[in-house]
Write an enzyme that holds these catalytic residues in place. Structure first.
Site, PDB file in Angstrom:
ATOM      1  N   GLU A  89       5.931 -12.047  16.236  1.00  0.00           N
ATOM      2  CA  GLU A  89       6.607 -11.394  15.111  1.00  0.00           C
ATOM      3  C   GLU A  89       7.590 -10.362  15.652  1.00  0.00           C
ATOM      4  OE1 GLU A  89       4.150 -11.706  11.317  1.00  0.00           O
ATOM      5  OE2 GLU A  89       3.386  -9.963  12.372  1.00  0.00           O
TER       6      GLU A  89
ATOM      7  N   LYS B 287      -1.082  -7.382   3.463  1.00  0.00           N
ATOM      8  CA  LYS B 287      -0.941  -5.950   3.767  1.00  0.00           C
ATOM      9  C   LYS B 287      -1.683  -5.116   2.698  1.00  0.00           C
ATOM     10  CE  LYS B 287       3.380  -7.018   5.982  1.00  0.00           C
ATOM     11  NZ  LYS B 287       4.548  -6.526   6.662  1.00  0.00           N
TER      12      LYS B 287
ATOM     13  N   GLU C   5       2.519  -3.225  12.649  1.00  0.00           N
ATOM     14  CA  GLU C   5       2.272  -1.991  11.892  1.00  0.00           C
ATOM     15  C   GLU C   5       1.049  -1.250  12.443  1.00  0.00           C
ATOM     16  OE1 GLU C   5       2.358  -3.838   8.029  1.00  0.00           O
ATOM     17  OE2 GLU C   5       4.471  -4.302   8.399  1.00  0.00           O
TER      18      GLU C   5
ATOM     19  N   HIS D 235      -1.180  -6.379  14.743  1.00  0.00           N
ATOM     20  CA  HIS D 235       0.042  -6.461  13.927  1.00  0.00           C
ATOM     21  C   HIS D 235       0.947  -5.277  14.293  1.00  0.00           C
ATOM     22  CE1 HIS D 235       2.704  -6.260  10.462  1.00  0.00           C
ATOM     23  NE2 HIS D 235       2.439  -7.538  10.285  1.00  0.00           N
TER      24      HIS D 235
ATOM     25  N   GLY E 199       9.642  -7.786   7.320  1.00  0.00           N
ATOM     26  CA  GLY E 199       9.913  -7.071   6.071  1.00  0.00           C
ATOM     27  C   GLY E 199      11.359  -6.639   5.924  1.00  0.00           C
TER      28      GLY E 199
ATOM     29  N   ASN F  45      -0.306 -12.609   5.058  1.00  0.00           N
ATOM     30  CA  ASN F  45      -0.765 -11.243   5.334  1.00  0.00           C
ATOM     31  C   ASN F  45      -0.361 -10.398   4.132  1.00  0.00           C
ATOM     32  OD1 ASN F  45      -1.257  -8.661   6.227  1.00  0.00           O
ATOM     33  ND2 ASN F  45       0.440  -8.615   7.688  1.00  0.00           N
TER      34      ASN F  45
ATOM     35  N   SER G  10       9.982 -12.290   7.904  1.00  0.00           N
ATOM     36  CA  SER G  10      10.872 -12.701   6.799  1.00  0.00           C
ATOM     37  C   SER G  10      10.900 -14.208   6.563  1.00  0.00           C
ATOM     38  CB  SER G  10      12.290 -12.154   7.013  1.00  0.00           C
ATOM     39  OG  SER G  10      12.266 -10.740   7.003  1.00  0.00           O
TER      40      SER G  10
HETATM   41  C1  PEP Z   1       4.087  -9.651   8.496  1.00  0.00           C
HETATM   42  O1  PEP Z   1       3.864  -8.529   8.111  1.00  0.00           O
HETATM   43  O2  PEP Z   1       3.251 -10.211   9.221  1.00  0.00           O
HETATM   44  C2  PEP Z   1       5.335 -10.279   8.092  1.00  0.00           C
HETATM   45  C3  PEP Z   1       5.753 -11.298   8.791  1.00  0.00           C
HETATM   46  O3  PEP Z   1       5.992  -9.752   7.009  1.00  0.00           O
HETATM   47  P1  PEP Z   1       7.275 -10.381   6.243  1.00  0.00           P
HETATM   48  O4  PEP Z   1       7.030 -11.850   6.079  1.00  0.00           O
HETATM   49  O5  PEP Z   1       7.334  -9.668   4.947  1.00  0.00           O
HETATM   50  O6  PEP Z   1       8.462 -10.127   7.129  1.00  0.00           O
END
Ligand code: PEP
Length: 250
Positions: A163, A10, A93, A91, A169, A8, A208
């Site tokens: 998630e 973003k 966000e 997601h 992040g 992803n 992460s």
């Molecule tokens: C994501 O935004 O789907 C995500 C898992 O981000 P990160 O791997 O940076 O934590």
């Protein structure tokens, strides 16, 4: 099942960074599901770059409407027409920054399904919810509401990405045991909803994930792959992640 490695991106990656990503990408011998969700402006570029590879390209979000007077939105009909195969839906966000409700997300999942697109439906709890022992209840609510009226006959177009919001992040990754325990709970909800077919829906972990921790997570019985933000931006890291997913694929 082949494991999934979904990037992803973003709202990141310039055209020169995309070129560098593909220069550094090495998927020789890799046999897993390798998917990338760039920002919408770069979907066509990615489709060109991915042609002749096994990489699938999709969006990070779609409109809940097919087309019309919705300035700035991404039509799932156009997405399909362009040659994309999936979209992330819900997601964290999108849920927190753009106030997307379970009802809206349910419309998006059903619309995606009706158009033949795959939904990577994202769910996750806040840190406070985990600390208060609410994780399973929060996830169940997001899944039951988000997948309302989802047809059992179209489960091959559905992927769930767990998630935990506190791990996205932040560098704070769930332990493999924590993630596996939560995935087992999600699996139970999916079997309640879809009977035995629910056991076949791929369940991805996100939060992460990086080359150093991916193997421990993806080795778990109910973790069928990863949705990766930060570590998916560099071709070298994404190659390593895809190689790990490939090695653990059956
Ligand atoms: C994501 O935004 O789907 C995500 C898992 O981000 P990160 O791997 O940076 O934590």
């Amino acid at each position: 099942m082949k494991k999934f490695m979904i990037g992803n991106w973003k709202m990141n990656q310039s055209l020169s960074e995309i070129n560098a990503f593909f220069n550094d990408l090495n998927l020789t011998g890799v046999n897993c599901e390798t998917w990338i969700a760039p920002q919408a402006l770069h979907l066509s570029t990615l489709l060109l770059k991915a042609s002749g590879t096994n990489i699938k390209v999709g969006a990070q979000n779609i409109s809940e409407e097919k087309s019309g007077a919705f300035t700035g939105e991404i039509s799932p009909v156009a997405l399909k027409d362009l040659g994309c195969s999936f979209s992330l839906i819900g997601h964290s966000e999108r849920r927190s920054l753009f106030n997307e409700s379970n009802a809206v997300l349910n419309k998006k999942v059903l619309l995606n399904q009706s158009l033949g697109l795959t939904s990577v439906f994202c769910v996750g709890e806040q840190l406070e919810e985990r600390e208060n022992g609410m994780t399973d209840a929060v996830l169940k609510h997001q899944i039951v509401e988000g997948l309302k009226n989802y047809p059992e006959s179209a489960l091959d177009q559905l992927i769930i990405a767990y998630e935990p919001v506190w791990a996205i992040g932040t560098g704070k990754v769930a332990t493999p045991e924590q993630a596996e325990e939560t995935h087992y709970g999600i699996r139970t909800v999916l079997v309640e909803l879809f009977n035995r077919a629910g056991a076949q829906i791929p369940l991805l972990y996100g939060g992460s994930v990086k080359p150093a921790n991916a193997e421990g997570l993806l080795s778990q019985e109910n973790i069928d792959g990863a949705l990766v933000g930060g570590a998916s931006l560099k071709g070298e890291d994404f190659s390593k992640l895809s190689q790990i997913a490939s090695k653990l694929s059956k």
